[in-house]
Design a protein around this motif. Sequence first.
Motif, PDB file in Angstrom:
ATOM      1  N   GLU A 306     -12.166 -39.150 -18.542  1.00  0.00           N
ATOM      2  CA  GLU A 306     -12.878 -38.557 -19.673  1.00  0.00           C
ATOM      3  C   GLU A 306     -11.935 -38.364 -20.856  1.00  0.00           C
ATOM      4  OE1 GLU A 306     -15.624 -34.604 -20.698  1.00  0.00           O
ATOM      5  OE2 GLU A 306     -14.787 -34.928 -18.681  1.00  0.00           O
ATOM      6  N   VAL A 307     -12.400 -38.737 -22.030  1.00  0.00           N
ATOM      7  CA  VAL A 307     -11.624 -38.578 -23.259  1.00  0.00           C
ATOM      8  C   VAL A 307     -12.458 -37.764 -24.231  1.00  0.00           C
ATOM      9  CG1 VAL A 307     -10.458 -39.744 -25.159  1.00  0.00           C
ATOM     10  CG2 VAL A 307     -10.478 -40.791 -22.875  1.00  0.00           C
ATOM     11  N   ASN A 308     -11.900 -36.643 -24.701  1.00  0.00           N
ATOM     12  CA  ASN A 308     -12.607 -35.752 -25.628  1.00  0.00           C
ATOM     13  C   ASN A 308     -11.889 -35.759 -26.976  1.00  0.00           C
ATOM     14  OD1 ASN A 308     -14.525 -34.784 -23.663  1.00  0.00           O
ATOM     15  ND2 ASN A 308     -12.855 -33.585 -22.780  1.00  0.00           N
ATOM     16  N   PHE A 309     -12.512 -36.376 -27.970  1.00  0.00           N
ATOM     17  CA  PHE A 309     -11.901 -36.468 -29.298  1.00  0.00           C
ATOM     18  C   PHE A 309     -12.262 -35.231 -30.127  1.00  0.00           C
ATOM     19  CE2 PHE A 309     -11.824 -40.907 -28.040  1.00  0.00           C
ATOM     20  CZ  PHE A 309     -10.572 -41.298 -28.479  1.00  0.00           C
ATOM     21  N   LYS A 310     -11.227 -34.668 -30.703  1.00  0.00           N
ATOM     22  CA  LYS A 310     -11.394 -33.525 -31.612  1.00  0.00           C
ATOM     23  C   LYS A 310     -10.423 -33.675 -32.773  1.00  0.00           C
ATOM     24  CE  LYS A 310     -12.738 -30.278 -27.940  1.00  0.00           C
ATOM     25  NZ  LYS A 310     -12.408 -28.999 -27.265  1.00  0.00           N
ATOM     26  N   ASP A 349      -7.692 -36.897 -28.543  1.00  0.00           N
ATOM     27  CA  ASP A 349      -7.833 -35.995 -27.402  1.00  0.00           C
ATOM     28  C   ASP A 349      -6.642 -35.033 -27.437  1.00  0.00           C
ATOM     29  OD1 ASP A 349      -7.435 -34.933 -24.686  1.00  0.00           O
ATOM     30  OD2 ASP A 349      -9.077 -36.265 -24.138  1.00  0.00           O
ATOM     31  N   PRO A 350      -6.853 -33.763 -27.726  1.00  0.00           N
ATOM     32  CA  PRO A 350      -5.726 -32.830 -27.918  1.00  0.00           C
ATOM     33  C   PRO A 350      -4.802 -32.746 -26.708  1.00  0.00           C
ATOM     34  CG  PRO A 350      -7.793 -31.845 -28.645  1.00  0.00           C
ATOM     35  CD  PRO A 350      -8.153 -33.106 -27.928  1.00  0.00           C
ATOM     36  N   GLY A 351      -5.372 -32.666 -25.514  1.00  0.00           N
ATOM     37  CA  GLY A 351      -4.544 -32.514 -24.313  1.00  0.00           C
ATOM     38  C   GLY A 351      -3.645 -33.718 -24.081  1.00  0.00           C
ATOM     39  N   LYS A 352      -4.203 -34.898 -24.187  1.00  0.00           N
ATOM     40  CA  LYS A 352      -3.416 -36.112 -23.930  1.00  0.00           C
ATOM     41  C   LYS A 352      -2.402 -36.349 -25.043  1.00  0.00           C
ATOM     42  CE  LYS A 352      -7.120 -38.192 -21.226  1.00  0.00           C
ATOM     43  NZ  LYS A 352      -7.891 -36.925 -21.198  1.00  0.00           N
ATOM     44  N   LEU A 353      -2.798 -36.114 -26.285  1.00  0.00           N
ATOM     45  CA  LEU A 353      -1.880 -36.294 -27.405  1.00  0.00           C
ATOM     46  C   LEU A 353      -0.718 -35.309 -27.299  1.00  0.00           C
ATOM     47  CD1 LEU A 353      -1.274 -37.794 -30.014  1.00  0.00           C
ATOM     48  CD2 LEU A 353      -2.639 -36.099 -31.250  1.00  0.00           C
ATOM     49  N   VAL A 454       4.274 -44.677 -31.423  1.00  0.00           N
ATOM     50  CA  VAL A 454       2.945 -44.651 -30.805  1.00  0.00           C
ATOM     51  C   VAL A 454       1.926 -45.015 -31.877  1.00  0.00           C
ATOM     52  CG1 VAL A 454       1.209 -43.258 -29.630  1.00  0.00           C
ATOM     53  CG2 VAL A 454       3.648 -42.909 -29.126  1.00  0.00           C
ATOM     54  N   ILE A 455       1.114 -46.046 -31.585  1.00  0.00           N
ATOM     55  CA  ILE A 455       0.084 -46.510 -32.525  1.00  0.00           C
ATOM     56  C   ILE A 455      -1.274 -46.282 -31.886  1.00  0.00           C
ATOM     57  CG2 ILE A 455      -0.787 -48.477 -33.851  1.00  0.00           C
ATOM     58  CD1 ILE A 455       2.007 -49.716 -33.587  1.00  0.00           C
ATOM     59  N   LEU A 456      -2.143 -45.562 -32.583  1.00  0.00           N
ATOM     60  CA  LEU A 456      -3.464 -45.207 -32.059  1.00  0.00           C
ATOM     61  C   LEU A 456      -4.541 -45.627 -33.071  1.00  0.00           C
ATOM     62  CD1 LEU A 456      -2.610 -41.620 -30.759  1.00  0.00           C
ATOM     63  CD2 LEU A 456      -2.945 -43.671 -29.366  1.00  0.00           C
ATOM     64  N   PRO A 457      -5.751 -45.892 -32.594  1.00  0.00           N
ATOM     65  CA  PRO A 457      -6.834 -46.269 -33.512  1.00  0.00           C
ATOM     66  C   PRO A 457      -7.244 -45.091 -34.386  1.00  0.00           C
ATOM     67  CG  PRO A 457      -7.682 -46.010 -31.283  1.00  0.00           C
ATOM     68  CD  PRO A 457      -6.189 -45.937 -31.172  1.00  0.00           C
ATOM     69  N   LEU A 458      -7.584 -45.388 -35.629  1.00  0.00           N
ATOM     70  CA  LEU A 458      -8.008 -44.357 -36.563  1.00  0.00           C
ATOM     71  C   LEU A 458      -9.506 -44.120 -36.379  1.00  0.00           C
ATOM     72  CD1 LEU A 458      -6.939 -42.545 -38.842  1.00  0.00           C
ATOM     73  CD2 LEU A 458      -7.661 -44.320 -40.463  1.00  0.00           C
ATOM     74  N   ILE A 459      -9.864 -42.940 -35.889  1.00  0.00           N
ATOM     75  CA  ILE A 459     -11.255 -42.634 -35.560  1.00  0.00           C
ATOM     76  C   ILE A 459     -11.760 -41.579 -36.547  1.00  0.00           C
ATOM     77  CG2 ILE A 459     -12.820 -41.737 -33.793  1.00  0.00           C
ATOM     78  CD1 ILE A 459     -10.797 -42.735 -31.716  1.00  0.00           C
ATOM     79  N   SER A 460     -12.903 -41.865 -37.161  1.00  0.00           N
ATOM     80  CA  SER A 460     -13.485 -40.906 -38.113  1.00  0.00           C
ATOM     81  C   SER A 460     -14.219 -39.816 -37.354  1.00  0.00           C
ATOM     82  CB  SER A 460     -14.430 -41.610 -39.074  1.00  0.00           C
ATOM     83  OG  SER A 460     -15.526 -42.157 -38.369  1.00  0.00           O
ATOM     84  N   GLU A 461     -14.595 -38.776 -38.039  1.00  0.00           N
ATOM     85  CA  GLU A 461     -15.256 -37.640 -37.403  1.00  0.00           C
ATOM     86  C   GLU A 461     -16.628 -38.040 -36.880  1.00  0.00           C
ATOM     87  OE1 GLU A 461     -16.346 -32.960 -38.432  1.00  0.00           O
ATOM     88  OE2 GLU A 461     -15.311 -34.256 -39.878  1.00  0.00           O
TER      89      GLU A 461
END
Length: 463
Positions: A306-310, A349-353, A454-461
């Motif tokens: 599970e991935v929770n984006f915030k 994801d705050p926890g994973k980041l 570390v390169i991550l995708p840019l995700i909008s709100e």
Amino acid sequence: MRIRQVFNRLIAGGSAVLLIWSFYAKFAGKTLRKAADDLHLAWIILAVLLVILLILIVEYLERRRENNLLKLFTKKLEEVTQEQKTGHVLVDKQSELYDLGQAVNHVQSMTQSLFKDYNRQKRGYLGLLEYVPIGVMVIDQDREIYLSNHYLDDIMEHELDMVHELYYSALAEFDIVKTVEETFRTKQDQRAEIKVNLAEQTKILNVNVVFIPVSGHHFFVMLMIDDVTEQKQIERMQNDFVSNVSHELKTPVTSIAGFSETLKNGALEDPGAANKFVDIIYNQSLRLKDLINDILSLSRIGTNMEVNFKEVQFSQLVSDCALAYDSLLDERQVVVLNKVPAKMKVQADPGKLKYILSNLVQNAVRYNKVGGKITVTAKTLENKWQFQVSDTGIGMTSEQQGRIFERFYRADTSRSKEVDGTGLGLAIVKEYVEVLSGQIKVDSQLNIGTTFTVILPLISENN
């Protein structure tokens, strides 16, 4: 039979001439001699000869027609053996070759039906072989390829669908050919695990050879090849993982058990030694706890994780991670420079980041030089964003950089041996980055420092 027919026809022709001669004599009221004189004997002989000639011509034409039919029968049978589609032969019912023609037509129909059934079954077998998840080759008793599937081509990395070619010329792998030849020699099934060096990679193949008797003098040999390279690699990784976990668990458990036994045997009476031993037991228990937590983290990582984006205030996250290692930073006199834009916010994801950033900062502190620096930067790119953690520490060789993300890998240096760790941190970091659809890179130079990117995708709100 043919001579008797010609002879009978000649007799019939002669009889016809004599009958005409007799009728003439009867109606003319003359004797046969007198009628012969009137008709002239020469004309009678000529008539007989003409009748014989006519009979011979008819016989020749009939003979020629029958020869043509026989040639046609021969041609039809040859076409049947060559699996060519052709029509039936039409023969007059009065002909002596009528039964033969019917037999040829029957053989032709039956053979075409058999070939049709054979081709349908062969297509069915080939269709089934294409869905079999292993490479298959059927070899006849002359060592020629009878059929094979495309999966075998993929395994061997070249075309093998060469029907009627010698199998060992197509395979060209000594150990596989040796196993097949053993089946030809013993007429017994064979099995072997063979390592082959192909153009693109080295593969481990599970080879099964089956002897298939068809009759007393005919047989087939079926070669089945399964690529178990990935399976063997997984087994090796599992064995290595178990071995490494056992080794890593053994060290703190041994320390805890040993010092606990020492305390039990009387060291408690010495307050100084007792405090020292308790500190060691405590530190080793923390190490054991970290190891167990890392193993549990690895076990939770998977495709269904599970991935929770915030929204994350990244500059604040960097400050929090640095604060967590404040005592270690003071001990090593290392300074953390937070150069992330103060207003930079990202969807993650705050926890994973936080785990990714904390582990990179922790390593940067542990492997840094006394009085060194750690610099954290971040920026937004097109459709993605990245951050970097750089240090001025001991650095790594190119070989170490290639293995730094392996589980339980720790660089074999004196500094690495002094630093406590499970060897799982960067492996978990890499797994988390991939779960977040990103990538991680490392660039390092000995005695200069290391930079993790570390390169991550840019995700909008809203997306």
